[in-house]
Design a protein around this motif. Sequence first.
Motif, PDB file in Angstrom:
ATOM      1  N   LEU A   9       0.932  -1.199  -0.352  1.00 37.58           N
ATOM      2  CA  LEU A   9       0.093   0.039   0.180  1.00 37.58           C
ATOM      3  C   LEU A   9       0.760   1.049  -0.034  1.00 37.58           C
ATOM      4  O   LEU A   9       1.850   1.467   1.323  1.00 37.58           O
ATOM      5  N   LYS A  10       0.009   2.142  -0.719  1.00 40.46           N
ATOM      6  CA  LYS A  10       0.540   3.470  -0.326  1.00 40.46           C
ATOM      7  C   LYS A  10       0.672   3.681   1.005  1.00 40.46           C
ATOM      8  O   LYS A  10      -0.555   4.186   1.642  1.00 40.46           O
ATOM      9  N   PRO A  11       2.072   4.247   1.399  1.00 41.21           N
ATOM     10  CA  PRO A  11       2.052   5.230   2.542  1.00 41.21           C
ATOM     11  C   PRO A  11       1.222   6.502   2.954  1.00 41.21           C
ATOM     12  O   PRO A  11       1.031   7.087   2.036  1.00 41.21           O
ATOM     13  N   GLY A  12       0.147   6.165   4.025  1.00 40.09           N
ATOM     14  CA  GLY A  12      -1.010   7.634   3.993  1.00 40.09           C
ATOM     15  C   GLY A  12      -2.725   6.860   3.644  1.00 40.09           C
ATOM     16  O   GLY A  12      -2.983   8.030   3.313  1.00 40.09           O
ATOM     17  N   ALA A  13      -2.364   6.084   2.950  1.00 37.92           N
ATOM     18  CA  ALA A  13      -3.080   6.068   1.859  1.00 37.92           C
ATOM     19  C   ALA A  13      -3.830   6.819   1.069  1.00 37.92           C
ATOM     20  O   ALA A  13      -4.525   7.398   0.165  1.00 37.92           O
ATOM     21  N   VAL A  14      -2.302   7.720   0.227  1.00 40.85           N
ATOM     22  CA  VAL A  14      -2.373   8.703  -0.472  1.00 40.85           C
ATOM     23  C   VAL A  14      -2.437   7.988  -1.809  1.00 40.85           C
ATOM     24  O   VAL A  14      -1.720   7.478  -2.641  1.00 40.85           O
ATOM     25  N   VAL A  15      -3.099   8.486  -2.669  1.00 43.07           N
ATOM     26  CA  VAL A  15      -3.966   8.189  -3.847  1.00 43.07           C
ATOM     27  C   VAL A  15      -2.450   8.775  -5.459  1.00 43.07           C
ATOM     28  O   VAL A  15      -3.495  10.405  -5.112  1.00 43.07           O
ATOM     29  N   THR A  16      -2.090   8.756  -5.649  1.00 46.83           N
ATOM     30  CA  THR A  16      -1.123   9.310  -6.223  1.00 46.83           C
ATOM     31  C   THR A  16      -1.108   8.750  -8.338  1.00 46.83           C
ATOM     32  O   THR A  16      -0.372   9.760  -8.923  1.00 46.83           O
ATOM     33  N   GLU A  17      -2.407   8.371  -8.544  1.00 49.32           N
ATOM     34  CA  GLU A  17      -2.447   8.658  -9.549  1.00 49.32           C
ATOM     35  C   GLU A  17      -3.708   8.984 -10.319  1.00 49.32           C
ATOM     36  O   GLU A  17      -5.294   8.775 -10.022  1.00 49.32           O
ATOM     37  N   ALA A  18      -3.957   9.938 -10.783  1.00 50.12           N
ATOM     38  CA  ALA A  18      -4.746  10.604 -10.922  1.00 50.12           C
ATOM     39  C   ALA A  18      -6.293  10.165 -12.079  1.00 50.12           C
ATOM     40  O   ALA A  18      -5.576   9.268 -12.485  1.00 50.12           O
ATOM     41  N   GLY A  19      -6.734  10.344 -11.573  1.00 43.69           N
ATOM     42  CA  GLY A  19      -8.520  10.058 -12.239  1.00 43.69           C
ATOM     43  C   GLY A  19      -8.544   8.733 -12.032  1.00 43.69           C
ATOM     44  O   GLY A  19      -9.396   7.996 -13.193  1.00 43.69           O
ATOM     45  N   SER A  20      -8.034   7.824 -10.735  1.00 42.81           N
ATOM     46  CA  SER A  20      -8.905   6.651 -10.593  1.00 42.81           C
ATOM     47  C   SER A  20     -10.012   6.264 -10.368  1.00 42.81           C
ATOM     48  O   SER A  20     -10.047   5.207  -9.858  1.00 42.81           O
ATOM     49  N   ALA A  21     -10.403   7.514  -9.651  1.00 46.10           N
ATOM     50  CA  ALA A  21     -11.830   7.596  -9.240  1.00 46.10           C
ATOM     51  C   ALA A  21     -12.577   6.603 -10.828  1.00 46.10           C
ATOM     52  O   ALA A  21     -13.333   6.072 -10.300  1.00 46.10           O
TER      53      ALA A  21
ATOM     54  N   LYS B 199      12.616  16.369   3.250  1.00 52.17           N
ATOM     55  CA  LYS B 199      11.770  16.112   2.275  1.00 52.17           C
ATOM     56  C   LYS B 199      10.774  16.043   2.093  1.00 52.17           C
ATOM     57  O   LYS B 199      10.058  15.297   2.833  1.00 52.17           O
ATOM     58  N   THR B 200      10.024  15.906   1.114  1.00 53.56           N
ATOM     59  CA  THR B 200       8.856  15.956   0.723  1.00 53.56           C
ATOM     60  C   THR B 200       8.013  14.540  -0.102  1.00 53.56           C
ATOM     61  O   THR B 200       9.294  13.816  -0.562  1.00 53.56           O
ATOM     62  N   THR B 201       7.250  13.555   0.518  1.00 54.71           N
ATOM     63  CA  THR B 201       6.359  12.454   0.474  1.00 54.71           C
ATOM     64  C   THR B 201       5.429  12.986  -0.417  1.00 54.71           C
ATOM     65  O   THR B 201       4.315  13.170   0.338  1.00 54.71           O
ATOM     66  N   ASN B 202       4.971  12.721  -2.030  1.00 54.68           N
ATOM     67  CA  ASN B 202       3.580  12.934  -2.822  1.00 54.68           C
ATOM     68  C   ASN B 202       3.777  14.216  -1.893  1.00 54.68           C
ATOM     69  O   ASN B 202       2.387  14.382  -1.308  1.00 54.68           O
ATOM     70  N   LEU B 205       1.075  19.783  -3.218  1.00 52.55           N
ATOM     71  CA  LEU B 205       1.392  21.418  -4.416  1.00 52.55           C
ATOM     72  C   LEU B 205       2.811  20.936  -5.810  1.00 52.55           C
ATOM     73  O   LEU B 205       2.719  21.937  -6.290  1.00 52.55           O
ATOM     74  N   ASP B 206       2.573  19.412  -5.599  1.00 57.20           N
ATOM     75  CA  ASP B 206       3.328  19.627  -6.751  1.00 57.20           C
ATOM     76  C   ASP B 206       2.557  19.440  -7.831  1.00 57.20           C
ATOM     77  O   ASP B 206       2.410  17.978  -8.190  1.00 57.20           O
ATOM     78  N   ILE B 207       2.225  19.925  -8.790  1.00 54.48           N
ATOM     79  CA  ILE B 207       0.675  19.630  -9.544  1.00 54.48           C
ATOM     80  C   ILE B 207       1.244  19.333 -10.886  1.00 54.48           C
ATOM     81  O   ILE B 207       0.435  18.778 -11.184  1.00 54.48           O
ATOM     82  N   GLU B 208       2.610  18.910 -11.197  1.00 55.52           N
ATOM     83  CA  GLU B 208       2.645  18.226 -11.992  1.00 55.52           C
ATOM     84  C   GLU B 208       2.788  16.411 -11.628  1.00 55.52           C
ATOM     85  O   GLU B 208       2.526  15.617 -13.289  1.00 55.52           O
ATOM     86  N   ASN B 209       2.704  16.642 -10.407  1.00 60.49           N
ATOM     87  CA  ASN B 209       2.597  15.188  -9.923  1.00 60.49           C
ATOM     88  C   ASN B 209       1.000  14.679  -9.080  1.00 60.49           C
ATOM     89  O   ASN B 209       1.416  14.789  -7.756  1.00 60.49           O
ATOM     90  N   PRO B 210      -0.407  15.197 -10.012  1.00 62.52           N
ATOM     91  CA  PRO B 210      -1.378  15.235  -8.661  1.00 62.52           C
ATOM     92  C   PRO B 210      -1.531  13.697  -8.034  1.00 62.52           C
ATOM     93  O   PRO B 210      -1.311  13.335  -8.586  1.00 62.52           O
ATOM     94  N   VAL B 211      -1.839  14.603  -6.879  1.00 69.00           N
ATOM     95  CA  VAL B 211      -2.094  13.196  -5.977  1.00 69.00           C
ATOM     96  C   VAL B 211      -3.188  13.781  -4.662  1.00 69.00           C
ATOM     97  O   VAL B 211      -3.992  14.704  -4.523  1.00 69.00           O
ATOM     98  N   SER B 212      -4.166  12.992  -4.300  1.00 63.77           N
ATOM     99  CA  SER B 212      -5.458  12.908  -3.566  1.00 63.77           C
ATOM    100  C   SER B 212      -5.137  12.380  -1.877  1.00 63.77           C
ATOM    101  O   SER B 212      -4.735  11.226  -2.247  1.00 63.77           O
ATOM    102  N   TYR B 213      -5.392  12.857  -0.980  1.00 63.66           N
ATOM    103  CA  TYR B 213      -5.306  13.226   0.759  1.00 63.66           C
ATOM    104  C   TYR B 213      -6.840  11.988   0.818  1.00 63.66           C
ATOM    105  O   TYR B 213      -7.489  13.634   0.462  1.00 63.66           O
ATOM    106  N   GLY B 214      -6.577  11.425   1.961  1.00 63.07           N
ATOM    107  CA  GLY B 214      -7.715  11.643   2.356  1.00 63.07           C
ATOM    108  C   GLY B 214      -8.958  10.732   1.801  1.00 63.07           C
ATOM    109  O   GLY B 214     -10.318  11.080   2.145  1.00 63.07           O
TER     110      GLY B 214
END
Lengths: 97, 397
Positions: A9-21, B199-202, B205-214
């Motif tokens: 799993l990705k740490p902290g449940a962060v979704v790193t794939e855009a549009g994956s919904a 050091k950042t992780t995901n 503000l890195d708009i080149e690599n969009p992420v969703s939290y929560g």
Amino acid sequence: MKPKGWKELKPGAVVTEAGSAEKFKTGSWRALKPKWKEENCIQCLFCWIYCPDMAVRVKDGKRGEFNYDYCKGCGICALECPGKKGQKAIVMEEEGK
Amino acid sequence: MGQNGKRVVAVTGNEAVAEAMRQINPDVCAAYPITPATDIMQRFTSFVSNGKVKTEMVLVESEHSAMSACVGASAAGGRVATATSSQGLALMWEILFIASGTRLPIVMSLVNRALSAPLNIHGDHSDGMGARDCGWIQLWSENAQESYDNMIQAFRIAEHMDIRMPAMVCLDGFIISHSIERMEYLDDETVKNFAGEFKTTNPLLDIENPVSYGPLILTDYYMEYRRAHAEVMSKVSKVVLDVAKDFEKISGRKYGLFETYRLEDAEIGLVVLNSAAGTSKDVVDEFRNRGIKAGLLKPRLYRPFPYEEIGEALKHLKAVCVLDRADAFGASYGPLFMDIASGVYPHKNGPLLINKIYGLGGRDYLPEHAETVLAELAEIAKTGKVKTLREYIGVRE
């Protein structure tokens, strides 16, 4: 797809794939189903604007059939639909009927 | 300026924590001041106003908002710090879990204070104990020096790439936060180099690599995320020790998971957190002078709790008293006792344990309290009999 184990799993449940919904199909939650009546549709696209998910398909600026994979049956589209001459272009029907 | 760029100063615990924060120079600090931690933010906001740090200071309307803003800033990709006490921590409670579950390395000093009601502003560990299971790392500090040292090390521990968890640095309200002590500051450059670049992780503000939290995680994956969290916690001890080793190189001060004092050949021992350990060590010395083999163990890394190491350190004793500056209501034992008992439990011939609840709401912990407890332990060691498993001390009947 085989469910992932905890080590994958990705740490902290962060979704790193855009549009994956898009992969998460939620249409099975529905109790009421919107039905599109093309003959009453004035192509205002209010349904497309108001739909909180992506259940209204639009191609080349024209409204297409619902994509029921993402429709939870909230009824917002039917409520907002102005229709034509007092006739709604979207009506809600009980699922399974 | 003293030897090796160290500065010997006379400061309060709060001043020391604020100084550590100035030297770390976090990107964002969101806070809502509360007694007895107020002073930390009062001093830190002065650093912000006077251009001593480049921190974006966010003054919010509650602690719930303070921690929420810290979560947002940390997810955005910033190094984030804050401070609170007591009711403030209680109001943050919901967001504490979000910070840890989202793996955000926020550093917060917690100036330990009693919880209401009755309303009380003095030193007591009820606040920190209430948040002990929220997934944060907790470091506890005996005095201003340890508060400062722990604060600096906390950033390295929390931000370690194997960890990425929020950390709390605890110090006793008023007793440490408002008392002036002699201590040593490291120079700015040394602290800056020790903390290193954030050091950042995901980052959001890195708009080149969009992420969703929560995201919503239901029955299919929630348990796997909790298992992963537990795994991270199991790696914290090693990182704490590695960071301590590096810190010793710049400060000359040695830190472990806990401190032992005259414990190696001891027969009876006290286990106590934070400032009361200082008073207790004096009394341990008195008992040693009288030929009684007394010792002390003071936990530093309280979460994750080093059960095995502490069990090993205490197993040879005959009798141990765990002193709790917080009660766990329900006619059970104090929170520290329960952890110590869990650590000692696997050792068949381990010490007999007793529990005393002391110092609630800032009630003085006096040398005579330690004397009475050690005398009781000496009796238990001799007879093998425990009369009272758990009781309040320093309380009027």
